[in-house]
Design a protein around this motif. Sequence first.
Motif, PDB file in Angstrom:
ATOM      1  N   PRO A 227       0.808  -1.222   0.000  1.00 33.71           N
ATOM      2  CA  PRO A 227       0.000   0.000   0.000  1.00 33.71           C
ATOM      3  C   PRO A 227       0.840   1.271   0.000  1.00 33.71           C
ATOM      4  N   ARG A 228       1.875   1.341   0.843  1.00 35.46           N
ATOM      5  CA  ARG A 228       2.689   2.557   0.905  1.00 35.46           C
ATOM      6  C   ARG A 228       3.478   2.773  -0.376  1.00 35.46           C
ATOM      7  N   HIS A 229       4.068   1.713  -0.907  1.00 35.69           N
ATOM      8  CA  HIS A 229       4.810   1.855  -2.156  1.00 35.69           C
ATOM      9  C   HIS A 229       3.869   2.223  -3.304  1.00 35.69           C
ATOM     10  N   GLU A 231       1.272   4.164  -3.031  1.00 35.72           N
ATOM     11  CA  GLU A 231       1.027   5.601  -2.879  1.00 35.72           C
ATOM     12  C   GLU A 231       2.215   6.419  -3.358  1.00 35.72           C
ATOM     13  N   ILE A 232       3.412   6.001  -2.988  1.00 38.29           N
ATOM     14  CA  ILE A 232       4.611   6.747  -3.389  1.00 38.29           C
ATOM     15  C   ILE A 232       4.757   6.751  -4.909  1.00 38.29           C
ATOM     16  N   LEU A 233       4.596   5.592  -5.521  1.00 38.45           N
ATOM     17  CA  LEU A 233       4.763   5.511  -6.969  1.00 38.45           C
ATOM     18  C   LEU A 233       3.685   6.320  -7.684  1.00 38.45           C
ATOM     19  N   MET A 234       2.450   6.289  -7.161  1.00 36.52           N
ATOM     20  CA  MET A 234       1.385   7.091  -7.747  1.00 36.52           C
ATOM     21  C   MET A 234       1.738   8.576  -7.709  1.00 36.52           C
ATOM     22  N   LEU A 235       2.202   9.048  -6.573  1.00 34.99           N
ATOM     23  CA  LEU A 235       2.513  10.467  -6.411  1.00 34.99           C
ATOM     24  C   LEU A 235       3.664  10.898  -7.311  1.00 34.99           C
ATOM     25  N   LEU A 236       4.687  10.073  -7.426  1.00 32.30           N
ATOM     26  CA  LEU A 236       5.824  10.434  -8.263  1.00 32.30           C
ATOM     27  C   LEU A 236       5.487  10.328  -9.750  1.00 32.30           C
ATOM     28  N   ALA A 237       4.606   9.405 -10.116  1.00 32.79           N
ATOM     29  CA  ALA A 237       4.170   9.319 -11.506  1.00 32.79           C
ATOM     30  C   ALA A 237       3.323  10.529 -11.884  1.00 32.79           C
ATOM     31  N   TRP A 238       2.626  11.082 -10.908  1.00 29.07           N
ATOM     32  CA  TRP A 238       1.763  12.253 -11.148  1.00 29.07           C
ATOM     33  C   TRP A 238       2.582  13.542 -11.188  1.00 29.07           C
ATOM     34  N   ALA A 260      13.765   9.846   8.268  1.00 30.28           N
ATOM     35  CA  ALA A 260      14.384   8.518   8.261  1.00 30.28           C
ATOM     36  C   ALA A 260      13.399   7.451   7.799  1.00 30.28           C
ATOM     37  N   THR A 261      12.130   7.600   8.193  1.00 31.57           N
ATOM     38  CA  THR A 261      11.107   6.636   7.779  1.00 31.57           C
ATOM     39  C   THR A 261      10.892   6.688   6.271  1.00 31.57           C
ATOM     40  N   LEU A 262      10.819   7.920   5.725  1.00 32.74           N
ATOM     41  CA  LEU A 262      10.618   8.071   4.287  1.00 32.74           C
ATOM     42  C   LEU A 262      11.822   7.527   3.518  1.00 32.74           C
ATOM     43  N   ARG A 263      13.031   7.813   3.989  1.00 32.75           N
ATOM     44  CA  ARG A 263      14.218   7.307   3.295  1.00 32.75           C
ATOM     45  C   ARG A 263      14.226   5.776   3.265  1.00 32.75           C
ATOM     46  N   ALA A 264      13.838   5.154   4.364  1.00 33.40           N
ATOM     47  CA  ALA A 264      13.793   3.691   4.415  1.00 33.40           C
ATOM     48  C   ALA A 264      12.782   3.142   3.409  1.00 33.40           C
ATOM     49  N   GLU A 265      11.628   3.801   3.293  1.00 34.87           N
ATOM     50  CA  GLU A 265      10.620   3.364   2.318  1.00 34.87           C
ATOM     51  C   GLU A 265      11.164   3.480   0.895  1.00 34.87           C
ATOM     52  N   LEU A 321      -6.597   3.911  -6.375  1.00 36.13           N
ATOM     53  CA  LEU A 321      -6.233   3.357  -5.065  1.00 36.13           C
ATOM     54  C   LEU A 321      -7.336   3.622  -4.037  1.00 36.13           C
ATOM     55  N   PRO A 322      -8.499   3.034  -4.196  1.00 39.42           N
ATOM     56  CA  PRO A 322      -9.666   3.381  -3.378  1.00 39.42           C
ATOM     57  C   PRO A 322      -9.478   3.155  -1.884  1.00 39.42           C
ATOM     58  N   ALA A 323      -8.532   2.326  -1.480  1.00 37.27           N
ATOM     59  CA  ALA A 323      -8.337   2.058  -0.050  1.00 37.27           C
ATOM     60  C   ALA A 323      -7.406   3.061   0.620  1.00 37.27           C
ATOM     61  N   SER A 324      -6.765   3.926  -0.185  1.00 41.12           N
ATOM     62  CA  SER A 324      -5.778   4.850   0.377  1.00 41.12           C
ATOM     63  C   SER A 324      -6.440   6.111   0.926  1.00 41.12           C
ATOM     64  N   ASP A 325      -5.940   6.593   2.076  1.00 45.82           N
ATOM     65  CA  ASP A 325      -6.387   7.882   2.601  1.00 45.82           C
ATOM     66  C   ASP A 325      -5.246   8.884   2.642  1.00 45.82           C
ATOM     67  N   ALA A 326      -4.159   8.618   1.914  1.00 44.35           N
ATOM     68  CA  ALA A 326      -3.064   9.588   1.807  1.00 44.35           C
ATOM     69  C   ALA A 326      -3.587  10.848   1.131  1.00 44.35           C
TER      70      ALA A 326
END
Length: 399
Positions: A227-229, A231-238, A260-265, A321-326
Motif C-alpha cells: 500500500p505505501r509503495h 502511494e509513493i509511486l502514484m505520487l511520483l508518476a503524477w 528517516a522513515t521516508l528514506r527507508a521506504e 487506489l480506493p483504499a488509500s487515505d493519503a
Amino acid sequence: MRDLISASHQRSTRLLGTPNNAHPELAIARDELAAWQADAPLAPVYDLLDELVVQPARESGLVVALANDEGRLLWVDGAHRTRGQAEDMGFVAGADWSEAAVGTSAPGTAIAADAPVQVEGEEHFAPAAHGVSCTAVPIHDPATGRILGVLDVTGDRDAAAPHTLALLRAAVAASEAELQLHRIQQPAATRVPKLVPPAAGRIRIRLLGRANASIETVDGRSVELSPRHSEILMLLAWHRDGLSAAELAGYLHPEGMRPATLRAEMVRLRQVLATIDPTIELRSQPYRLDDRVSSDAADVLRAIGRGAHRQALHDYVGAVLPASDAPGVVDIREITRSTLREAVLTQGSPDAVVEWLELPGHDLDVDAHFQALRLLPPRSPKRAAVVARLESLEGNDVA
C-alpha cells in the motif's frame, strides 16, 4: 462549484492557506528571459501558435499565454488593452502561475489536473484574478506523453466560452504534431529523451480500482506493490518534475513523516523496482521517477484531453487506489473522477453518460441521470432503466 474547481480550491487552501497569500512571483529574471524562452521544449511551436491563436485572440480583445510544465509563463501576447490588465495582476512572461503560487487558475490547474480547464471570475483562488476568465489546455510530448506545458487564453467571459476551448484543443493538437515533426527532423542522436534509454520499453502502473498498485512492463513482467509503495509511486508518476522529501511526506500523511522513515521506504521501493527492471530510475533531491513510467489514471486524463470520452470510460475501471487515505492520493483520485464526470456530462454522447452511470458507485449520481434523460432520444430503450433508477432515488415519477 464544479468538481474540478472545488478539488483545485482544496489543494490551493492546503498549499497557500488563504487567498490573500496567492500572488504570482517573477520566477525568471528579465535579463534571463530570452535565453529561457529559446531553450524551452515548446520553443518550436511559438510561430505556429502566434498564427493559430494569438492573432484571432488579439482581434477578440483576449490575451494568449504559453506556460511551461511548472506553470511559469513563457510568453504572453494578445490585445494591447487586455495585456495591460493582465500585467496589473502579474500575468507576465516569467511569472509563476502554478497552483503552488496563485492557487486555482486555468494554467496552474490544467497542469495539476493534466486536463483542459475553464475558470470563470471568482472561481480563481487569487482575488486579483477575479475580474477575468480563462481557458487552458495541456500540451504533451508526443514521444513520451509527459506534459510540456499549457496553452491559455485569458480575458472577459469569451475567454471561457465553449468555442475558446475548441480553438485551444485544435491548436494544441497542431502543436503536438509540430513537435513530433520537429523531433523526426532532428539528428538521431538528439531525439532520445534524457531519461529514456533508446531500447527501453514503457512501464505502466495500474492503480484504478485496486487496493494495491501493480507495475507492469511491456514484456509481461509484473509485481504488486505494498500500500505505501503504491502511494509513493502514484505520487511520483503524477508529479513528473519530482517532489522534495517534505512535499512527498505531506502528500503521504496529513502530519508528514519522519525523514528517516521516508528514506527507508524509498530504499525498499528501489529494491522492489529493481526486481522488475533494474534500469528504472528513482532519483533523489528531489525524488523523481523515470520518464518511462506512466499510470492508467494518467491515460484516462489524456483520453479526456483528446475528447475521447468513450475511451476514457473504457479505461476507467475504478477509483484511484480506493483504499488509500493519503492526502495526495485522495486529491488525484478526486481529480480523475471529477474530470471524467464533468467531461462526460458536458461533452459526452448519450451513450457515454449512460455508461458513466453503469460504473460502480455512480448509481446515486442524480444529476447524471437527469443529463442522460435530456440527451437520450424519446424512444430510446435505455430511458426506462434511467427513469427506474431515478424513481428509486427520489421517489418521484420523472418520466
